[in-house]
Scaffold this motif. Structure first.
Motif, PDB file in Angstrom:
ATOM      1  N   THR A  70      -1.068 -10.634 -21.006  1.00  0.00           N
ATOM      2  CA  THR A  70      -2.218  -9.723 -21.283  1.00  0.00           C
ATOM      3  C   THR A  70      -1.871  -8.668 -20.951  1.00  0.00           C
ATOM      4  O   THR A  70      -1.239  -7.545 -20.613  1.00  0.00           O
ATOM      5  CB  THR A  70      -2.904 -10.493 -19.885  1.00  0.00           C
ATOM      6  N   PRO A  71      -3.425  -7.865 -21.346  1.00  0.00           N
ATOM      7  CA  PRO A  71      -3.574  -6.825 -21.712  1.00  0.00           C
ATOM      8  C   PRO A  71      -3.432  -5.853 -20.243  1.00  0.00           C
ATOM      9  O   PRO A  71      -3.258  -4.498 -20.637  1.00  0.00           O
ATOM     10  CB  PRO A  71      -4.307  -6.673 -22.547  1.00  0.00           C
ATOM     11  N   THR A  72      -3.685  -6.603 -19.469  1.00  0.00           N
ATOM     12  CA  THR A  72      -3.734  -5.971 -17.764  1.00  0.00           C
ATOM     13  C   THR A  72      -3.233  -6.222 -17.006  1.00  0.00           C
ATOM     14  O   THR A  72      -2.044  -8.054 -17.095  1.00  0.00           O
ATOM     15  CB  THR A  72      -5.182  -5.905 -17.469  1.00  0.00           C
ATOM     16  N   SER A  73      -2.483  -4.871 -15.891  1.00  0.00           N
ATOM     17  CA  SER A  73      -1.699  -5.706 -14.981  1.00  0.00           C
ATOM     18  C   SER A  73      -1.991  -5.280 -13.487  1.00  0.00           C
ATOM     19  O   SER A  73      -2.498  -4.692 -13.854  1.00  0.00           O
ATOM     20  CB  SER A  73      -0.025  -4.952 -14.927  1.00  0.00           C
ATOM     21  N   PRO A  74      -1.850  -5.902 -12.645  1.00  0.00           N
ATOM     22  CA  PRO A  74      -2.786  -5.690 -11.235  1.00  0.00           C
ATOM     23  C   PRO A  74      -1.512  -4.621  -9.860  1.00  0.00           C
ATOM     24  O   PRO A  74      -2.526  -4.372 -10.139  1.00  0.00           O
ATOM     25  CB  PRO A  74      -2.234  -7.086 -10.355  1.00  0.00           C
ATOM     26  N   LEU A  75      -0.512  -4.409 -10.808  1.00  0.00           N
ATOM     27  CA  LEU A  75      -0.127  -3.320 -10.910  1.00  0.00           C
ATOM     28  C   LEU A  75       0.110  -1.964 -11.504  1.00  0.00           C
ATOM     29  O   LEU A  75      -0.362  -0.710 -10.810  1.00  0.00           O
ATOM     30  CB  LEU A  75       1.604  -3.210 -10.758  1.00  0.00           C
ATOM     31  N   HIS A  76      -0.544  -2.160 -12.742  1.00  0.00           N
ATOM     32  CA  HIS A  76      -1.147  -0.939 -14.118  1.00  0.00           C
ATOM     33  C   HIS A  76      -1.731  -1.102 -14.469  1.00  0.00           C
ATOM     34  O   HIS A  76      -1.837  -1.646 -15.571  1.00  0.00           O
ATOM     35  CB  HIS A  76       0.361  -0.545 -14.262  1.00  0.00           C
ATOM     36  N   PRO A  77      -3.071  -0.523 -14.146  1.00  0.00           N
ATOM     37  CA  PRO A  77      -4.483  -1.383 -15.516  1.00  0.00           C
ATOM     38  C   PRO A  77      -4.259  -0.548 -16.477  1.00  0.00           C
ATOM     39  O   PRO A  77      -4.582  -1.193 -17.026  1.00  0.00           O
ATOM     40  CB  PRO A  77      -5.630  -0.624 -14.303  1.00  0.00           C
ATOM     41  N   LEU A 136      -1.593  -1.091 -18.524  1.00  0.00           N
ATOM     42  CA  LEU A 136      -0.382  -1.666 -19.281  1.00  0.00           C
ATOM     43  C   LEU A 136      -0.748  -3.015 -19.141  1.00  0.00           C
ATOM     44  O   LEU A 136      -1.074  -3.871 -18.539  1.00  0.00           O
ATOM     45  CB  LEU A 136       0.873  -1.196 -18.177  1.00  0.00           C
ATOM     46  N   GLY A 137       0.169  -3.854 -19.345  1.00  0.00           N
ATOM     47  CA  GLY A 137      -0.139  -5.293 -19.816  1.00  0.00           C
ATOM     48  C   GLY A 137       1.126  -5.922 -18.767  1.00  0.00           C
ATOM     49  O   GLY A 137       1.877  -5.745 -18.460  1.00  0.00           O
ATOM     50  N   SER A 138       1.228  -6.861 -19.426  1.00  0.00           N
ATOM     51  CA  SER A 138       2.400  -8.288 -18.009  1.00  0.00           C
ATOM     52  C   SER A 138       2.542  -9.347 -18.469  1.00  0.00           C
ATOM     53  O   SER A 138       1.130 -10.225 -19.122  1.00  0.00           O
ATOM     54  CB  SER A 138       1.620  -8.103 -17.016  1.00  0.00           C
ATOM     55  N   TRP A 139       3.469 -10.305 -18.326  1.00  0.00           N
ATOM     56  CA  TRP A 139       3.804 -11.429 -18.711  1.00  0.00           C
ATOM     57  C   TRP A 139       3.416 -12.456 -17.115  1.00  0.00           C
ATOM     58  O   TRP A 139       3.895 -11.351 -15.702  1.00  0.00           O
ATOM     59  CB  TRP A 139       5.218 -11.364 -19.040  1.00  0.00           C
ATOM     60  N   ARG A 140       2.885 -13.139 -17.491  1.00  0.00           N
ATOM     61  CA  ARG A 140       2.868 -13.743 -16.511  1.00  0.00           C
ATOM     62  C   ARG A 140       3.382 -15.464 -16.152  1.00  0.00           C
ATOM     63  O   ARG A 140       3.129 -16.243 -17.756  1.00  0.00           O
ATOM     64  CB  ARG A 140       1.214 -14.058 -15.655  1.00  0.00           C
ATOM     65  N   CYS A 148       4.865 -15.431 -11.081  1.00  0.00           N
ATOM     66  CA  CYS A 148       5.461 -14.414 -11.544  1.00  0.00           C
ATOM     67  C   CYS A 148       4.725 -13.434 -12.077  1.00  0.00           C
ATOM     68  O   CYS A 148       4.520 -14.185 -13.592  1.00  0.00           O
ATOM     69  CB  CYS A 148       6.951 -14.872 -12.112  1.00  0.00           C
ATOM     70  N   ILE A 149       4.473 -12.018 -11.861  1.00  0.00           N
ATOM     71  CA  ILE A 149       4.152 -11.048 -12.583  1.00  0.00           C
ATOM     72  C   ILE A 149       4.665 -10.035 -13.061  1.00  0.00           C
ATOM     73  O   ILE A 149       5.191  -9.175 -12.594  1.00  0.00           O
ATOM     74  CB  ILE A 149       2.697 -10.465 -12.226  1.00  0.00           C
ATOM     75  N   GLU A 150       5.164  -9.741 -14.831  1.00  0.00           N
ATOM     76  CA  GLU A 150       6.427  -9.013 -14.608  1.00  0.00           C
ATOM     77  C   GLU A 150       5.450  -7.330 -15.523  1.00  0.00           C
ATOM     78  O   GLU A 150       4.674  -8.012 -17.338  1.00  0.00           O
ATOM     79  CB  GLU A 150       7.949  -9.354 -15.301  1.00  0.00           C
ATOM     80  N   THR A 151       5.077  -6.455 -15.355  1.00  0.00           N
ATOM     81  CA  THR A 151       4.841  -5.395 -15.807  1.00  0.00           C
ATOM     82  C   THR A 151       5.888  -4.720 -16.790  1.00  0.00           C
ATOM     83  O   THR A 151       6.625  -4.485 -16.926  1.00  0.00           O
ATOM     84  CB  THR A 151       4.091  -3.593 -14.723  1.00  0.00           C
ATOM     85  N   VAL A 152       5.452  -4.600 -18.183  1.00  0.00           N
ATOM     86  CA  VAL A 152       5.729  -3.614 -19.440  1.00  0.00           C
ATOM     87  C   VAL A 152       4.774  -3.404 -19.864  1.00  0.00           C
ATOM     88  O   VAL A 152       3.758  -2.822 -19.963  1.00  0.00           O
ATOM     89  CB  VAL A 152       6.252  -5.446 -20.448  1.00  0.00           C
ATOM     90  N   LEU A 153       5.895  -2.673 -20.973  1.00  0.00           N
ATOM     91  CA  LEU A 153       5.163  -1.133 -21.803  1.00  0.00           C
ATOM     92  C   LEU A 153       4.195  -1.517 -22.722  1.00  0.00           C
ATOM     93  O   LEU A 153       2.997  -1.088 -23.052  1.00  0.00           O
ATOM     94  CB  LEU A 153       5.913  -0.017 -22.349  1.00  0.00           C
ATOM     95  N   ASP A 154       4.605  -2.737 -23.799  1.00  0.00           N
ATOM     96  CA  ASP A 154       3.846  -3.675 -24.804  1.00  0.00           C
ATOM     97  C   ASP A 154       4.031  -4.960 -25.074  1.00  0.00           C
ATOM     98  O   ASP A 154       4.243  -5.388 -23.713  1.00  0.00           O
ATOM     99  CB  ASP A 154       4.327  -2.487 -25.698  1.00  0.00           C
ATOM    100  N   ALA A 155       3.231  -5.350 -26.194  1.00  0.00           N
ATOM    101  CA  ALA A 155       3.401  -7.044 -25.596  1.00  0.00           C
ATOM    102  C   ALA A 155       4.413  -7.224 -26.755  1.00  0.00           C
ATOM    103  O   ALA A 155       4.543  -8.794 -26.638  1.00  0.00           O
ATOM    104  CB  ALA A 155       2.396  -6.893 -26.700  1.00  0.00           C
ATOM    105  N   SER A 156       5.769  -6.653 -26.253  1.00  0.00           N
ATOM    106  CA  SER A 156       7.035  -7.394 -27.556  1.00  0.00           C
ATOM    107  C   SER A 156       7.825  -8.455 -26.255  1.00  0.00           C
ATOM    108  O   SER A 156       7.244  -8.222 -25.486  1.00  0.00           O
ATOM    109  CB  SER A 156       8.029  -6.138 -27.716  1.00  0.00           C
ATOM    110  N   ARG A 157       7.718  -9.264 -27.535  1.00  0.00           N
ATOM    111  CA  ARG A 157       8.409 -10.060 -27.044  1.00  0.00           C
ATOM    112  C   ARG A 157       9.891 -10.086 -25.306  1.00  0.00           C
ATOM    113  O   ARG A 157      10.873  -9.016 -26.605  1.00  0.00           O
ATOM    114  CB  ARG A 157       8.741 -11.345 -27.583  1.00  0.00           C
ATOM    115  N   GLN A 158       9.840 -10.135 -24.939  1.00  0.00           N
ATOM    116  CA  GLN A 158      10.748  -9.843 -23.445  1.00  0.00           C
ATOM    117  C   GLN A 158      12.112 -10.520 -23.229  1.00  0.00           C
ATOM    118  O   GLN A 158      11.800 -12.213 -23.682  1.00  0.00           O
ATOM    119  CB  GLN A 158      10.264  -9.921 -22.326  1.00  0.00           C
ATOM    120  N   PRO A 159      13.256 -10.316 -23.157  1.00  0.00           N
ATOM    121  CA  PRO A 159      14.942 -11.481 -24.120  1.00  0.00           C
ATOM    122  C   PRO A 159      14.730 -12.300 -22.840  1.00  0.00           C
ATOM    123  O   PRO A 159      14.982 -13.371 -23.418  1.00  0.00           O
ATOM    124  CB  PRO A 159      15.877 -10.870 -24.024  1.00  0.00           C
TER     125      PRO A 159
END
Length: 319
Positions: free
Chosen positions: A111-118, A120-124, A86-97
């Motif tokens: 990671t500081p990149t996302s496959p959906l938004h170059p 923006l970052g993403s959690w994997r 699962c790849i979750e695109t987020v605005l910044d590196a803050s921890r998601q609840p």
């Protein structure tokens, strides 16, 4: 042997039926709709907390459900549960609840990149996903094989039902708005486009919570593209709107989700509440409520069912 009545045949009701049958209860599931007519059957069915509260309670429920689904994926592939990325695109590196709901052995990487938004970052991370078209028939067959009975009818009085059994579990979702007069329930419509996998494939899910609500969830043989979240007075499974599904498909294409041909449009109404209601009824001590899971029915189902089983056991012991 205690006799428990489950009201509602979505994933919450069937999970409660299984948990109680495992404890030796005689169980009957009563509902107006079964199988494909339940909202659970048109849900994305990806493990990821969404539109549910309070976090202090939903976090352990979600973790328990993750472990249950993960075990099913390994033990019973015929149940339709798979572990996927699962790849979750987020605005910044803050921890998601929702990261706190992951079991300790599951790694989540930012990671500081996302496959959906170059930009923006993403959690994997790895999550379980159920294919409702496979899982719902599987769990019903599992329950029937264990002696659980099913009855098709609409319930109009909790008191009447409670007078005829040892315990009642109310898993009626949005129907609880009328059944118990709950003013905190509201319906939130979700529209989905079901498409062939195309270039996206079936090994990963992705969600864009940073700039919108677009997500793609693979099933076995197709992908679900969604993202709508609109309040509605409607209830249950709805006729899909092809125009809305086409917009979801186009939105997904714009952020790099290259799905294949459109197959159909589907829609359902999520049972959202200010907080999930999981508690004894104050006026009917042998009634346990379990509804208002929002967009997290599949994410919370087993954890809630285990707590329900404990409350039912307490009610039976106190009777």
């Amino acid at each position: 042997m205690p006799y428990t009545l489950i009201l509602g045949a979505g994933i919450s009701g069937l999970s409660c039926a299984l948990a109680l049958r495992e404890l030796g209860h005689e169980v009957r599931v009563v509902a107006a709709e079964f199988g494909e007519r339940t909202v659970s059957s048109v849900a994305g069915a990806l493990w990821l907390p969404y539109l549910c509260a309070p976090e202090a309670r939903t976090t352990p429920w979600a973790r328990s459900t993750y472990l249950w689904l993960e075990e099913l994926a390994a033990r019973a592939p015929e149940a339709g549960v798979d572990m996927i990325d699962c790849i979750e695109t987020v605005l910044d590196a803050s921890r998601q609840p929702w990261l706190d709901a992951l079991p300790a052995h599951v790694a989540a990487e930012y990671t500081p990149t996302s496959p959906l938004h170059p930009t923006l970052g993403s959690w994997r991370f790895r999550v379980p996903r159920a294919d409702p078209g496979v899982f719902m028939p599987w769990i019903r067959a599992e329950l029937e094989g264990r002696g659980v009975l099913f009855e098709s009818r609409r319930v109009t009085s909790l008191a009447d039902e409670a007078s005829q059994c040892d315990a009642v579990v109310n898993c009626t979702g949005l129907e609880a708005r009328a059944l118990v007069g709950d003013p905190y329930l509201r319906g939130v419509r979700g529209d989905l486009c079901i498409a062939e996998p195309g270039g996206w494939g079936l090994s990963r899910a992705a969600a864009d919570e940073a700039t919108g609500h677009t997500y793609v969830i693979p099933r076995r043989g197709a992908v679900v593209i969604g993202g709508t979240s609109a309040d509605t007075e409607l209830v249950g499974v709805l006729e899909g709107d092809p125009a809305v599904a086409e917009r979801r498909y186009a939105d997904a294409a714009r952020i790099g989700i290259s799905a294949g041909a459109r197959l159909r449009a589907v829609a359902g109404v999520r049972p959202c509440r200010t907080e999930v209601r999981l508690e004894h009824d104050s006026a009917l001590p042998n009634v346990v409520h379990n509804y208002g899971h929002g967009g997290s029915g599949w994410t919370l189902c087993r954890g809630c069912a285990e707590e329900v089983a404990g409350l039912v056991a307490q009610a039976v012991a106190d009777a």
